[in-house]
Design a protein around this motif. Structure first.
Motif, mmCIF file in Angstrom:
data_model
loop_
_atom_site.group_PDB
_atom_site.id
_atom_site.type_symbol
_atom_site.label_atom_id
_atom_site.label_comp_id
_atom_site.label_asym_id
_atom_site.label_seq_id
_atom_site.Cartn_x
_atom_site.Cartn_y
_atom_site.Cartn_z
ATOM 1 N N THR A 1 0.847 -1.186 0.000
ATOM 2 C CA THR A 1 0.000 0.000 0.000
ATOM 3 C C THR A 1 0.883 1.237 0.000
ATOM 4 O OG1 THR A 1 -0.130 -0.019 2.405
ATOM 5 C CG2 THR A 1 -1.880 -1.161 1.202
ATOM 6 N N SER B 1 1.128 5.676 0.571
ATOM 7 C CA SER B 1 0.612 6.989 0.918
ATOM 8 C C SER B 1 1.467 8.011 0.190
ATOM 9 C CB SER B 1 0.663 7.228 2.434
ATOM 10 O OG SER B 1 1.983 7.108 2.910
ATOM 11 N N THR C 1 -0.236 7.486 -5.980
ATOM 12 C CA THR C 1 -1.381 6.764 -6.532
ATOM 13 C C THR C 1 -0.871 5.707 -7.487
ATOM 14 O OG1 THR C 1 -2.793 8.727 -6.345
ATOM 15 C CG2 THR C 1 -3.517 6.973 -7.826
ATOM 16 N N PHE C 2 -1.145 4.449 -7.176
ATOM 17 C CA PHE C 2 -0.599 3.359 -7.975
ATOM 18 C C PHE C 2 -1.135 3.356 -9.413
ATOM 19 C CE2 PHE C 2 2.287 1.644 -5.263
ATOM 20 C CZ PHE C 2 1.812 1.039 -4.125
ATOM 21 N N SER C 3 -2.273 3.963 -9.636
ATOM 22 C CA SER C 3 -2.806 3.982 -11.001
ATOM 23 C C SER C 3 -1.927 4.825 -11.922
ATOM 24 C CB SER C 3 -4.232 4.519 -11.009
ATOM 25 O OG SER C 3 -4.263 5.853 -10.529
ATOM 26 N N ARG C 4 -1.087 5.659 -11.337
ATOM 27 C CA ARG C 4 -0.155 6.484 -12.115
ATOM 28 C C ARG C 4 1.283 6.245 -11.678
ATOM 29 N NH1 ARG C 4 -1.912 10.008 -15.628
ATOM 30 N NH2 ARG C 4 -4.145 10.473 -15.714
ATOM 31 N N TRP D 1 2.749 1.509 -15.223
ATOM 32 C CA TRP D 1 1.440 2.115 -14.995
ATOM 33 C C TRP D 1 0.717 2.364 -16.310
ATOM 34 C CZ3 TRP D 1 -0.191 6.955 -16.585
ATOM 35 C CH2 TRP D 1 0.781 7.901 -16.917
ATOM 36 N N ARG E 1 -2.716 -5.110 -9.434
ATOM 37 C CA ARG E 1 -3.029 -3.962 -8.579
ATOM 38 C C ARG E 1 -4.521 -3.714 -8.551
ATOM 39 N NH1 ARG E 1 0.038 0.467 -12.217
ATOM 40 N NH2 ARG E 1 -1.276 0.377 -14.066
ATOM 41 N N ASN F 1 -6.666 -0.512 -8.115
ATOM 42 C CA ASN F 1 -6.566 0.948 -8.046
ATOM 43 C C ASN F 1 -7.529 1.528 -7.017
ATOM 44 O OD1 ASN F 1 -4.579 0.995 -9.995
ATOM 45 N ND2 ASN F 1 -6.036 1.284 -11.684
ATOM 46 N N LYS G 1 -8.286 0.348 -4.206
ATOM 47 C CA LYS G 1 -7.691 0.190 -2.872
ATOM 48 C C LYS G 1 -6.280 0.765 -2.805
ATOM 49 C CE LYS G 1 -10.303 -3.973 -1.682
ATOM 50 N NZ LYS G 1 -10.225 -5.409 -1.266
ATOM 51 N N ASN G 2 -5.800 1.257 -3.938
ATOM 52 C CA ASN G 2 -4.430 1.753 -4.029
ATOM 53 C C ASN G 2 -3.450 0.738 -3.449
ATOM 54 O OD1 ASN G 2 -2.745 3.829 -5.027
ATOM 55 N ND2 ASN G 2 -2.433 4.657 -2.976
ATOM 56 N N THR G 3 -3.596 -0.482 -3.915
ATOM 57 C CA THR G 3 -2.804 -1.598 -3.398
ATOM 58 C C THR G 3 -2.277 -2.426 -4.565
ATOM 59 O OG1 THR G 3 -4.152 -1.685 -1.387
ATOM 60 C CG2 THR G 3 -2.841 -3.637 -1.919
#
Length: 123
Positions: free
Chosen positions: A22, A24, A27-30, A52, A71, A73, A75-77
């Motif tokens: 995870t 902070s 953003t894992f989508s980017r 990404w 991934r 997105n 859950k940003n995990t």
């Protein structure tokens, strides 16, 4: 940016584990995400990564067909599903992230790192 890896533990040979990472401040989508591992006395080694853009994945030969990076997105995990684990898979596993679109196996490519999570595989 802070990354947090979890999900490590002890498993028997042939078993499965799913690691999670995870973030902070990221953003894992980017972001491209990678998993690396380090055995005692060894250098940190590439396991898997996902770009990404287009979510193209890359795997180390030693884990192809057994490990899957994915991934969520919402859950940003990011996950690393590890199946058919072998004793040689035992290591501390680290997640890493980069804002460039990459699946590079080089540790120097990755700018953010989480703390490790220990995977132990009993024979």
């Amino acid at each position: 940016v802070q990354l947090q890896a979890s999900g490590g533990g002890m498993v028997e040979t042939g078993g499965s584990l799913r690691l999670s990472c995870t973030a902070s401040g990221l953003t894992f989508s980017r972001a491209s995400v990678g998993w690396f591992r380090q055995r005692p006395g060894k250098e940190r080694a590439f396991v898997a990564a996902m770009r990404w853009i287009n979510s193209i994945a890359n795997y180390a030969d030693s884990v192809k067909g057994r490990f899957t990076i994915s991934r969520d997105n919402a859950k940003n995990t990011v996950y690393l599903q590890m199946n058919n684990l072998k004793p040689e898979d035992a290591a501390v596993y680290y997640c890493a992230a980069s804002t460039i679109s990459t699946t590079s196996p080089r540790t120097t490519t990755w700018t953010s790192w989480g703390q490790g999570t220990l995977v132990t595989v009993s024979s």
